[in-house]
Design an enzyme around this catalytic site. Structure first.
Site, PDB file in Angstrom:
ATOM      1  N   LYS A   1       0.814  -1.583   0.053  1.00 48.01           N
ATOM      2  CA  LYS A   1       0.142   0.179   0.084  1.00 48.01           C
ATOM      3  C   LYS A   1       0.811   1.405  -0.169  1.00 48.01           C
ATOM      4  CE  LYS A   1      -4.297  -1.788   1.943  1.00 48.01           C
ATOM      5  NZ  LYS A   1      -4.160  -3.333   2.288  1.00 48.01           N
TER       6      LYS A   1
ATOM      7  N   ARG B   1      -7.292  -8.442  -8.645  1.00 49.52           N
ATOM      8  CA  ARG B   1      -8.150 -10.178  -8.554  1.00 49.52           C
ATOM      9  C   ARG B   1      -9.121  -9.493  -9.263  1.00 49.52           C
ATOM     10  NH1 ARG B   1     -11.133  -9.940  -4.041  1.00 49.52           N
ATOM     11  NH2 ARG B   1     -10.265  -8.788  -2.069  1.00 49.52           N
TER      12      ARG B   1
ATOM     13  N   GLU C   1      -3.313   6.770   8.544  1.00 49.48           N
ATOM     14  CA  GLU C   1      -3.986   7.179   7.713  1.00 49.48           C
ATOM     15  C   GLU C   1      -4.648   8.280   8.722  1.00 49.48           C
ATOM     16  OE1 GLU C   1      -4.230   5.542   3.032  1.00 49.48           O
ATOM     17  OE2 GLU C   1      -5.581   5.024   4.441  1.00 49.48           O
TER      18      GLU C   1
ATOM     19  N   HIS D   1     -14.848  -3.332   8.669  1.00 50.08           N
ATOM     20  CA  HIS D   1     -13.908  -3.526   7.348  1.00 50.08           C
ATOM     21  C   HIS D   1     -14.279  -4.304   6.346  1.00 50.08           C
ATOM     22  CE1 HIS D   1     -12.039  -0.602   9.502  1.00 50.08           C
ATOM     23  NE2 HIS D   1     -11.466  -1.134  10.529  1.00 50.08           N
TER      24      HIS D   1
END
Length: 500
Positions: A119, A295, A203, A238
């Site tokens: 990431k 994917r 973040e 999540h």
């Protein structure tokens, strides 16, 4: 360089393996299944043209065993491998191993997968490509003091995230410095356990956000297209539960603008094949790129229903070296589609896993209804693998028609022997804020949906009990009247039933 694929080994199981097998049958391609000890009676084993035992039930000894899978593919004469989703689908070593053995990997290259899987590296590439990203650390953080400094600059609350993997693992919400210090070590350990690496980044936590993603397809000739958006805001820890297209807050102008950014993001990492660019949208309407899922997504049928495209067949076409057979302006969004992920979990007991035999099940059908599942009467839901047992989709000419079709399909869907998330979805389909499109990633807690679900079940149980008592009293009263009318003799059973 193009090569016509004649046979595909599916390195997966369950409904996604069946999905790929169906595409193979339509394309006239030989389908090759693999299975573990746990899946000897699985439907995908029976539906494929060929099936090979791969190992023990534990994923590490079967569906995650790269060497064994490639060895099986070579022995079976497979031209290509389709990884599905989960398992090895985002492991950059897998496409590299396939390439070394002369097998086409139906997915992105190892290089682009390595970039999208990290990431922090991916974020740096996106910033360079002028793709908007969430404010936070520029690189990975291995020291809690540095994490605290960055969090202080960004302002609490913040998210601690693993730089690798996905699926909601290695993520911690920190509301203040004390919580950040407590969670840092646990997030590191969870990341290391799940992905073998413990690098974290910080973040800014955006509140009241919506999770909106854009389906992508990109070919080896440099052509990229977006296939519109999917709203995935209804989540728990999540993990996505419900997806739909179109999003209630994305108009055509926004769709074109963010779709172009998504295509640019794919080009920035030289992406190949199908993938998804994921964004967070804040209440002011700003979109922030968070990652590319390299994917085919679980929720890809949502896009198939509103575009009319078959994404698996499109994946195969691109893997063969073909160009995308349509321009961006050729695509039109048709109607609305909603998907509910039916998981073998009990929503009344904190989503506790529910496994075991399924003596019977009733799969819904009808106009606009699609069910992707591996269930059948007499099957077993294993505790070794993902809890997803079915994907229930409903299409309608507009949101309300799709919602009503979904509600009715949920009423028809019965799975005996295990608990599932179906009761939660029944509640959501009638929940006023869902109907109004007031969605956010904290939707379930924000609108106390679990309380509503529990109240509805209690109310339904009470009504059922009252109806049973009333029926028993009525039956007794009719029986007494019948007995009196017949001079004290009991009426025959068929007369009592007929009268009632």
């Amino acid at each position: 360089m193009s090569k016509k694929i004649q046979s595909i080994l599916i390195a997966n199981r369950g409904e996604i393996a069946l999905r790929v097998i169906r595409a193979c049958k339509e394309l006239g391609i030989r389908s090759i299944a693999i299975y573990s000890d746990e899946d000897t009676r699985a439907v995908h084993v029976k539906r494929a043209d060929e099936a090979y035992h791969i190992g023990a039930a534990a994923p590490s000894q079967s569906y995650l065993n790269m060497a064994k899978i490639v060895e099986t593919a070579k022995a079976a004469g497979a031209d290509a491998i389709h990884p599905g989703y989960g398992f090895l689908s985002e492991n950059e070593n897998f496409p590299e191993m396939c390439e070394k053995n002369g097998i086409i990997f139906i997915g992105p290259t190892a290089k682009s997968m390595e970039t999208t899987g990290d990431k922090i590296k991916c974020k740096a590439v996106m910033i360079k490509a002028k793709v908007p990203t969430v404010p936070g650390s520029d690189g990975t953080i291995d020291d809690v003091e540095k994490a605290a400094d960055i969090a202080h600059q960004a302002g609490y609350p913040v998210m601690l995230k693993s730089a690798f993997g996905g699926g909601g693992r290695g993520i911690r919400l920190c509301k203040d410095e004390k919580q950040l210090r407590q969670e840092f070590e646990m997030a590191s350990a969870e990341s290391k356990a799940a992905f073998g690496k413990s690098a974290l980044f910080v973040e800014k936590y955006l509140q009241r956000i919506r999770h909106i993603e854009f389906q992508l397809i990109r070919d080896s000739h440099g052509n990229g297209r977006h296939l519109f958006e999917r709203e995935c805001s209804i989540q728990r820890r999540h993990q996505k539960l419900i997806e739909m297209s179109p999003s209630p807050v994305v108009d055509q102008k926004t769709r074109e603008r963010i779709g172009e950014i998504a295509v640019r993001a794919a080009a920035a990492v030289d992406y190949l094949n199908a993938g998804t660019a994921e964004f967070l949208r804040d209440p002011e309407g700003n979109f922030y790129f968070i990652e590319i899922n390299s994917r085919l997504q679980v929720e890809h049928p949502v896009t198939e229903l509103v575009t009319g495209l078959d994404l698996v067949k499109l994946q195969v076409h691109v893997a063969e070296g073909g160009e995308i057979p349509f321009k961006q302006e050729d695509l039109k969004m048709n109607g609305c589609a909603i998907e509910c992920r039916v998981n073998a979990e009990d929503p009344f007991y904190d989503f506790a896993p529910s496994t075991g035999a399924v003596p019977n099940c009733n799969i819904p059908y009808g106009p606009g209804v699609r069910v992707d599942t591996y269930l059948y009467p007499g099957c077993t839901v294993s505790g070794y693998y993902d809890s997803l047992v079915a994907k229930l989709l409903a299409w309608g000419s507009n949101f309300n028609e799709a919602r009503i079709r979904m509600r009715n399909a949920l009423d028809e869907f019965t799975i005996e022997g295990i608990n599932t998330t179906i009761p939660l979805y029944r509640t959501i389909m009638e929940e006023p804020n869902f109907i109004k499109g007031e969605l956010s990633t904290d939707y379930l807690d924000r609108f106390k949906v679990f309380d509503r679900m529990n109240e509805e079940v209690r109310s339904a149980a009470s009504e059922k009990a009252q109806a049973a008592v009333a029926a028993a009293l009525l039956h007794g009263e009719l029986a007494r009247k019948g007995s009196a009318q017949s001079g004290g003799k009991k009426l025959s059973a068929w007369k009592i039933r007929g009268t009632a």
